[in-house]
Design a protein around this motif. Structure first.
Motif, mmCIF file in Angstrom:
data_model
loop_
_atom_site.group_PDB
_atom_site.id
_atom_site.type_symbol
_atom_site.label_atom_id
_atom_site.label_comp_id
_atom_site.label_asym_id
_atom_site.label_seq_id
_atom_site.Cartn_x
_atom_site.Cartn_y
_atom_site.Cartn_z
ATOM 1 N N ARG A 62 0.932 -1.168 -0.068
ATOM 2 C CA ARG A 62 0.165 -0.037 -0.228
ATOM 3 C C ARG A 62 0.870 1.232 -0.020
ATOM 4 O O ARG A 62 0.496 2.098 -0.696
ATOM 5 C CB ARG A 62 -1.070 -0.053 1.289
ATOM 6 C CG ARG A 62 -2.268 -1.061 1.136
ATOM 7 C CD ARG A 62 -2.919 -0.840 2.303
ATOM 8 N NE ARG A 62 -4.233 -1.817 2.319
ATOM 9 C CZ ARG A 62 -4.948 -2.234 3.156
ATOM 10 N NH1 ARG A 62 -4.468 -1.818 4.438
ATOM 11 N NH2 ARG A 62 -6.133 -3.176 2.749
ATOM 12 N N THR A 102 3.980 1.350 -0.935
ATOM 13 C CA THR A 102 4.645 1.692 -2.381
ATOM 14 C C THR A 102 3.643 2.159 -3.320
ATOM 15 O O THR A 102 3.794 2.840 -4.413
ATOM 16 C CB THR A 102 5.370 0.135 -2.967
ATOM 17 O OG1 THR A 102 6.033 -0.351 -1.727
ATOM 18 C CG2 THR A 102 5.983 0.275 -4.272
ATOM 19 N N LEU A 103 2.499 1.596 -3.204
ATOM 20 C CA LEU A 103 1.227 1.866 -4.337
ATOM 21 C C LEU A 103 1.306 3.448 -4.227
ATOM 22 O O LEU A 103 1.149 4.007 -5.289
ATOM 23 C CB LEU A 103 0.161 1.187 -3.973
ATOM 24 C CG LEU A 103 -0.992 1.394 -4.880
ATOM 25 C CD1 LEU A 103 -0.495 1.057 -6.482
ATOM 26 C CD2 LEU A 103 -2.280 0.494 -4.766
ATOM 27 N N ALA A 104 0.928 3.665 -2.943
ATOM 28 C CA ALA A 104 0.748 5.420 -2.635
ATOM 29 C C ALA A 104 1.920 6.139 -3.250
ATOM 30 O O ALA A 104 1.731 7.144 -3.928
ATOM 31 C CB ALA A 104 0.511 5.471 -1.093
ATOM 32 N N THR A 120 3.917 5.401 -5.547
ATOM 33 C CA THR A 120 3.937 5.051 -7.110
ATOM 34 C C THR A 120 2.993 6.146 -7.599
ATOM 35 O O THR A 120 3.096 6.566 -8.536
ATOM 36 C CB THR A 120 3.359 3.531 -7.305
ATOM 37 O OG1 THR A 120 4.470 2.928 -6.807
ATOM 38 C CG2 THR A 120 3.561 3.611 -9.013
ATOM 39 N N GLU A 121 1.727 6.113 -6.934
ATOM 40 C CA GLU A 121 0.442 7.205 -7.191
ATOM 41 C C GLU A 121 1.160 8.658 -7.085
ATOM 42 O O GLU A 121 1.065 9.415 -8.194
ATOM 43 C CB GLU A 121 -0.517 6.940 -6.321
ATOM 44 C CG GLU A 121 -1.889 7.748 -6.922
ATOM 45 C CD GLU A 121 -2.265 7.252 -8.246
ATOM 46 O OE1 GLU A 121 -2.720 8.151 -8.949
ATOM 47 O OE2 GLU A 121 -1.997 6.022 -8.628
ATOM 48 N N THR A 122 1.767 8.830 -6.130
ATOM 49 C CA THR A 122 2.411 10.217 -5.825
ATOM 50 C C THR A 122 3.527 10.558 -7.100
ATOM 51 O O THR A 122 3.457 11.521 -7.663
ATOM 52 C CB THR A 122 3.205 10.415 -4.599
ATOM 53 O OG1 THR A 122 2.051 10.105 -3.488
ATOM 54 C CG2 THR A 122 3.620 11.748 -4.355
ATOM 55 N N LYS A 146 3.671 8.964 -9.921
ATOM 56 C CA LYS A 146 2.901 9.171 -11.229
ATOM 57 C C LYS A 146 2.449 10.534 -11.316
ATOM 58 O O LYS A 146 2.381 11.233 -12.555
ATOM 59 C CB LYS A 146 1.792 8.124 -11.301
ATOM 60 C CG LYS A 146 0.896 8.026 -12.489
ATOM 61 C CD LYS A 146 -0.311 7.052 -12.636
ATOM 62 C CE LYS A 146 -1.201 7.360 -13.661
ATOM 63 N NZ LYS A 146 -2.519 6.570 -13.286
ATOM 64 N N GLU A 147 1.952 10.946 -10.332
ATOM 65 C CA GLU A 147 1.271 12.408 -10.282
ATOM 66 C C GLU A 147 2.295 13.557 -10.473
ATOM 67 O O GLU A 147 2.053 14.234 -11.507
ATOM 68 C CB GLU A 147 0.402 12.750 -9.122
ATOM 69 C CG GLU A 147 -0.969 11.939 -8.934
ATOM 70 C CD GLU A 147 -1.339 12.000 -7.602
ATOM 71 O OE1 GLU A 147 -0.937 13.009 -6.873
ATOM 72 O OE2 GLU A 147 -2.431 11.591 -7.290
ATOM 73 N N GLU A 148 3.508 13.175 -10.151
ATOM 74 C CA GLU A 148 4.377 14.213 -10.269
ATOM 75 C C GLU A 148 5.047 14.135 -11.569
ATOM 76 O O GLU A 148 5.312 15.007 -12.334
ATOM 77 C CB GLU A 148 5.607 13.750 -9.350
ATOM 78 C CG GLU A 148 5.540 14.209 -7.790
ATOM 79 C CD GLU A 148 6.556 13.799 -6.950
ATOM 80 O OE1 GLU A 148 7.461 13.353 -7.265
ATOM 81 O OE2 GLU A 148 6.127 13.878 -5.556
ATOM 82 N N THR A 208 3.293 13.042 -14.234
ATOM 83 C CA THR A 208 2.549 13.648 -14.984
ATOM 84 C C THR A 208 2.335 15.134 -15.074
ATOM 85 O O THR A 208 2.389 15.531 -16.270
ATOM 86 C CB THR A 208 0.964 13.207 -14.703
ATOM 87 O OG1 THR A 208 0.995 11.632 -14.626
ATOM 88 C CG2 THR A 208 -0.053 13.619 -15.369
#
Length: 165
Positions: free
Chosen positions: A117, A119-121, A123-125, A127-129, A131
């Motif tokens: 979780r 790592t996923l969070a 990764t999401e952060t 990804k957002e950065e 993007t």
């Protein structure tokens, strides 16, 4: 007269003696009959007592045999119970060990899940950065392209203005 009196007394005594003898013989007959009856009852009682003693011995022997069988059965059942108890104790130990292993695995999986979780969070952060950076890069490229086009247009405009002058 005395002789007659003595004779009468003698006859009376003879009759009394005869009556007493008759009574004595009757009593003796009754006594013998009673004795015979008692002897018969005694023999019957002795026979019954002997039969009772024999039956008692047989019952005693059967009782001893039954006791032996009961003891043997009790020993067998006790051995089976002890074996079953040992088996159940071993199974209980196995179940406790399996439970401990499952608890440890569950704890490990929970930690892995939490790590995943996190790592996923992250990764999401990221990804957002990325993007946002990508959008910034796209805007910078468009700005650069537009700047290049603007500069080219400006150069053409200046050349055209120079021709016109």
């Amino acid at each position: 007269a005395k002789t007659q009196e003595l004779s009468a007394k003698g006859a009376e005594l003879a009759k009394k003696t005869s009556d007493l003898t008759t009574q004595l013989e009757a009593a003796q007959g009754e006594l013998e009959a009673t004795a015979a009856e008692l002897n018969t009852k005694l023999e019957e009682t002795s026979t019954a007592l002997a039969a009772t003693e024999k039956a008692k011995e047989e019952v005693g022997a059967q009782l001893e045999e039954t006791k032996g069988e009961l003891q043997k059965t009790q020993q067998e059942l006790t051995a089976k119970l002890e074996a079953k108890t040992e088996e159940l104790t071993a199974k209980e130990a196995e179940l406790v060990q399996a439970k401990e292993q499952l608890t440890a695995q569950a704890t490990g999986l929970t930690a892995q899940l939490e790590e995943t979780r996190t790592t996923l969070a992250a990764t999401e952060t990221a990804k957002e950065e990325l993007t946002a950076q990508l959008k910034g890069a796209e805007l910078a490229k468009k700005t650069s392209d537009l700047t290049t086009q603007l500069e080219a247009a400006q150069g053409e405009l200046e050349a055209t203005a120079a021709e016109l002058n």
